[in-house]
Design a protein around this motif. Structure first.
Motif, PDB file in Angstrom:
ATOM      1  N   ILE A   1       0.844  -1.193   0.000  1.00 35.04           N
ATOM      2  CA  ILE A   1       0.000   0.000   0.000  1.00 35.04           C
ATOM      3  C   ILE A   1       0.879   1.242   0.000  1.00 35.04           C
ATOM      4  CG2 ILE A   1      -1.813   1.252   1.242  1.00 35.04           C
ATOM      5  CD1 ILE A   1      -2.443  -1.408   2.707  1.00 35.04           C
ATOM      6  N   VAL A   2       0.609   2.164  -0.920  1.00 35.58           N
ATOM      7  CA  VAL A   2       1.287   3.465  -0.918  1.00 35.58           C
ATOM      8  C   VAL A   2       0.250   4.519  -0.565  1.00 35.58           C
ATOM      9  CG1 VAL A   2       2.495   5.201  -2.312  1.00 35.58           C
ATOM     10  CG2 VAL A   2       3.041   2.778  -2.603  1.00 35.58           C
ATOM     11  N   ILE A   3       0.579   5.322   0.426  1.00 38.29           N
ATOM     12  CA  ILE A   3      -0.344   6.351   0.895  1.00 38.29           C
ATOM     13  C   ILE A   3       0.330   7.717   0.762  1.00 38.29           C
ATOM     14  CG2 ILE A   3      -1.659   7.231   2.857  1.00 38.29           C
ATOM     15  CD1 ILE A   3      -1.549   4.300   3.986  1.00 38.29           C
ATOM     16  N   LEU A   4      -0.317   8.619   0.022  1.00 37.00           N
ATOM     17  CA  LEU A   4       0.166  10.004  -0.129  1.00 37.00           C
ATOM     18  C   LEU A   4      -0.683  10.895   0.764  1.00 37.00           C
ATOM     19  CD1 LEU A   4       1.746  12.298  -1.666  1.00 37.00           C
ATOM     20  CD2 LEU A   4      -0.205  12.346  -3.253  1.00 37.00           C
ATOM     21  N   THR A   5      -0.020  11.717   1.589  1.00 43.04           N
ATOM     22  CA  THR A   5      -0.806  12.653   2.403  1.00 43.04           C
ATOM     23  C   THR A   5      -0.467  14.095   2.041  1.00 43.04           C
ATOM     24  OG1 THR A   5       0.825  12.676   4.209  1.00 43.04           O
ATOM     25  CG2 THR A   5      -0.924  11.013   4.323  1.00 43.04           C
TER      26      THR A   5
END
Ligand code: APR
Length: 238
Positions: free
Chosen positions: A11-15
Motif C-alpha cells: 500500500i502506498v499512501i500520499l498525504t
C-alpha cells in the motif's frame, strides 16, 4: 471497497495538508489558507529566498513553532498503526513538512522536506533546525552563513522521487489523503499507480483536482474516514 482490494500486499499512501487540518495546522488552498495570506513567489521559491531571506525564515519560523506544539490526530495514528501492524507493506509519502506522522509513530518519505530540518546552500550539509532560523545562521559543517530551511520550494526537485516511482510501480493499493491534487509530481502519482494496476482511493473533505482519476472516493474529515478505512484494511488482512 471489495475485500480482495483491501487485502492489498503493498500500500502506498500520499498525504497532504488536509490530514493535519484537524491538528490545527492550516492548509494552503482552503478558504483563508496559507497561500491566501502569503505570496508563493515571496516565501516558497529560491528567488524569493534570495530576494528576502529574513521574510522566508520568518514564514517558516512561524510554521515551525505551530508544528512544534501540534499533536497528531486520529488519522495520523491510524496510519501509524497500519504501518506498525504490517511492517514493510505500507509506504507513507507525505507532502507535509509538519512532522506529525513521526509524532504518531509512523515513518514517511518527506518529498517536500521537513520544518525541523536545516540545509546549507553552500556545502549541502543538513542538521536539526533551531526553532528560530535567521539569515545570520551559520552552517555547523562548513561555518559559512548559507543556511536555509530544508524545504523543497517551487521549481526545485522533490526528494525521494526514484524511490517513490518504484513503490508506485509495485503497489496494489494507492491512497491519497487530504491533498488538493494541484501540485505535481505528487498529483500525478494516482495515474502512475493506476497504470501499474493498483486500486486507487481518495480520502478528502471534498473533491480535488484529481478526483476523476481515482477508482474509489471516501468523503469526510480525515480524523473520521481514515481510521474507518484503516479498520477495513486491517480486518481484511487479519
Ligand atoms: N480532512 C480531509 N481533507 C481535508 C480536511 C480534513 N479535515 N481539510 C482540508 N482537506 C483537504 C482539502 O479539501 C484539500 O483537498 O485537504 C486538501 C488541502 O489542499 P492544499 O491546501 O492544496 O494542500 P496540499 O494538497 O497538501 O498542497 C500540496 O502545495 O503549496 C504546496 O508544498 C505545498 O505540500 C504543499 C503542496
Amino acid at each position: 471497497m471489495s475485500a480482495q482490494r483491501s487485502t492489498a500486499e503493498k500500500i502506498v499512501i500520499l498525504t497532504g495538508a488536509g490530514i493535519s487540518a484537524e491538528s490545527g495546522l492550516g492548509t494552503f488552498r482552503d478558504e483563508g489558507g496559507l497561500w491566501a495570506q502569503h505570496r508563493i513567489e515571496d516565501v516558497a521559491t529560491p528567488e524569493g529566498f534570495a530576494r528576502n531571506p529574513k521574510l522566508v525564515h520568518d514564514f517558516y519560523n512561524a510554521r515551525r513553532a505551530q508544528a512544534a506544539v501540534a499533536t497528531p490526530n486520529a488519522a495520523h495514528s491510524a496510519l501509524a498503526r497500519l504501518q506498525r501492524d504490517h511492517p514493510g507493506e505500507v509506504i507513507l509519502v507525505t507532502q507535509n513538512v509538519d512532522g506529525l506522522h513521526e509524532k504518531a509513530g509512523a515513518t514517511a518519505l518527506h518529498m517536500h522536506g521537513v520544518l525541523d530540518g536545516a540545509l546549507c546552500a553552500a556545502c549541502g550539509g543538513r542538521w536539526t533546525a533551531p526553532l528560530v532560523m535567521s539569515p545570520s545562521g551559520v552552517c555547523p559543517h562548513c561555518d559559512r552563513p548559507a543556511t536555509r530551511p530544508d524545504i523543497v520550494w517551487f521549481g526545485e526537485m522533490p526528494y525521494f522521487m526514484d524511490e517513490i516511482a518504484e513503490h508506485l510501480e509495485t503497489c496494489d493499493l494507492f491512497a491519497a489523503i487530504g491533498t488538493s491534487g494541484q501540485v505535481y509530481p505528487a498529483a500525478g502519482f494516482v495515474q502512475e499507480a493506476a497504470y501499474a494496476g493498483a486500486h486507487t482511493v481518495e480520502l478528502n473533505l471534498s473533491d480535488s483536482d484529481t478526483s476523476r482519476s481515482f477508482a474509489e472516493h471516501r468523503v469526510g474529515p480525515a480524523s473520521r474516514i481514515v481510521p474507518q478505512w484503516v479498520e477495513e484494511i486491517l480486518a481484511a488482512k487479519a
